[in-house]
Design a protein around this motif. Sequence first.
Motif, PDB file in Angstrom:
ATOM      1  N   LEU A   1      17.650  24.797  31.475  1.00 16.04           N
ATOM      2  CA  LEU A   1      16.638  25.435  30.636  1.00 16.04           C
ATOM      3  C   LEU A   1      16.139  26.720  31.299  1.00 16.04           C
ATOM      4  CD1 LEU A   1      15.032  25.233  28.010  1.00 16.04           C
ATOM      5  CD2 LEU A   1      13.345  23.862  29.239  1.00 16.04           C
ATOM      6  N   GLY A   2      15.990  26.703  32.609  1.00 22.57           N
ATOM      7  CA  GLY A   2      15.601  27.909  33.335  1.00 22.57           C
ATOM      8  C   GLY A   2      16.637  29.015  33.211  1.00 22.57           C
ATOM      9  N   ARG A   3      17.902  28.644  33.216  1.00 23.18           N
ATOM     10  CA  ARG A   3      18.968  29.636  33.050  1.00 23.18           C
ATOM     11  C   ARG A   3      18.939  30.237  31.646  1.00 23.18           C
ATOM     12  NH1 ARG A   3      23.286  30.183  36.655  1.00 23.18           N
ATOM     13  NH2 ARG A   3      24.511  30.717  34.821  1.00 23.18           N
ATOM     14  N   ILE A   4      18.588  29.437  30.655  1.00 21.74           N
ATOM     15  CA  ILE A   4      18.448  29.973  29.297  1.00 21.74           C
ATOM     16  C   ILE A   4      17.323  31.006  29.273  1.00 21.74           C
ATOM     17  CG2 ILE A   4      17.769  29.401  26.916  1.00 21.74           C
ATOM     18  CD1 ILE A   4      19.230  26.690  27.347  1.00 21.74           C
ATOM     19  N   PHE A   5      16.211  30.686  29.916  1.00 22.36           N
ATOM     20  CA  PHE A   5      15.091  31.621  29.989  1.00 22.36           C
ATOM     21  C   PHE A   5      15.533  32.929  30.661  1.00 22.36           C
ATOM     22  CE2 PHE A   5      11.434  33.432  32.239  1.00 22.36           C
ATOM     23  CZ  PHE A   5      10.580  33.640  31.169  1.00 22.36           C
ATOM     24  N   ASP A   6      16.289  32.801  31.752  1.00 19.62           N
ATOM     25  CA  ASP A   6      16.794  33.999  32.444  1.00 19.62           C
ATOM     26  C   ASP A   6      17.699  34.818  31.528  1.00 19.62           C
ATOM     27  OD1 ASP A   6      15.437  33.177  34.700  1.00 19.62           O
ATOM     28  OD2 ASP A   6      17.225  32.360  35.697  1.00 19.62           O
ATOM     29  N   ARG A   7      18.536  34.133  30.767  1.00 16.89           N
ATOM     30  CA  ARG A   7      19.458  34.843  29.864  1.00 16.89           C
ATOM     31  C   ARG A   7      18.680  35.557  28.760  1.00 16.89           C
ATOM     32  NH1 ARG A   7      22.922  38.272  29.063  1.00 16.89           N
ATOM     33  NH2 ARG A   7      24.105  38.084  27.166  1.00 16.89           N
ATOM     34  N   VAL A   8      17.647  34.931  28.233  1.00 16.19           N
ATOM     35  CA  VAL A   8      16.828  35.567  27.197  1.00 16.19           C
ATOM     36  C   VAL A   8      16.153  36.812  27.769  1.00 16.19           C
ATOM     37  CG1 VAL A   8      14.775  35.280  25.738  1.00 16.19           C
ATOM     38  CG2 VAL A   8      16.524  33.496  25.804  1.00 16.19           C
ATOM     39  N   ASN A   9      15.656  36.734  28.989  1.00 13.30           N
ATOM     40  CA  ASN A   9      15.056  37.920  29.623  1.00 13.30           C
ATOM     41  C   ASN A   9      16.077  39.030  29.797  1.00 13.30           C
ATOM     42  OD1 ASN A   9      12.349  37.362  29.846  1.00 13.30           O
ATOM     43  ND2 ASN A   9      12.559  36.321  31.804  1.00 13.30           N
ATOM     44  N   SER A  10      17.298  38.661  30.146  1.00 14.78           N
ATOM     45  CA  SER A  10      18.353  39.666  30.303  1.00 14.78           C
ATOM     46  C   SER A  10      18.694  40.306  28.953  1.00 14.78           C
ATOM     47  CB  SER A  10      19.566  39.000  30.960  1.00 14.78           C
ATOM     48  OG  SER A  10      20.749  39.342  30.384  1.00 14.78           O
TER      49      SER A  10
END
Length: 175
Positions: A42-51
Motif C-alpha cells: 500500500l505504501g508503494r501505491i502511495f509512492d507511485r501516485v505521488n510520482s
Amino acid sequence: MALQDKELLEALASTKILTSMITPAVLISAAGTLIFSTSNRLGRIFDRVNSLKSELEAVLAGKLSHAEERLAVIRTQVEIQHVRAGLMQKALSALYTATAFFIAASLAIAFNVAYGSFATSWIPTALALAGGLFLFAASALLLYESRYNLTFINRHIRFIKYLEDRHEEERGKHT
C-alpha cells in the motif's frame, strides 16, 4: 483449599492450555506477516501516485514532450492505482479481522480448558474457522490485486515503447 479451587489451579498450571493455543498463535503470526507485506505494498501505491502527480505537474508545466499522450496514460494509471489501493485496504481489513478471530480463538481455548466443558469446546474452533475464512478472503484479494498490478506494468511498458518509437520517428525525420 476446596476441591474445585484445586482443580482450577491444576487446569491453569497445565501445559495443555499453552499447547492448545499454539495453532492460533502460528496463524496470528502468518496474518501479521501478510499485514506487514500488504502495508508495504500500500505504501508503494502511495509512492507511485505521488510520482504520477509529479509527472502530471511536469506535463502541465510543459516540461515533457507528448503531453496529450502522457495525460491519457497518467489518467489511466491513476485510476489503476485507485483500484489497487481499494483492494489493498479491503485485504488489510480482512487480515486484521482474521487476526482478531485468531486471537479470540486462542483466548477461547484458554478459557475453555480452564473453565469450559465439552459443550463449549466448539467455540474456539468456530472462531479459528472464521479467522481462516477472512485469511482466505484476504489472500484472494491480494492475488487479484497482484494480477491487476500486472495490467499497470504492461501499460507502462507499452507507453515506454511508444515513446521510444516516437523518438526514433522524430530522429529519422531530422536525418
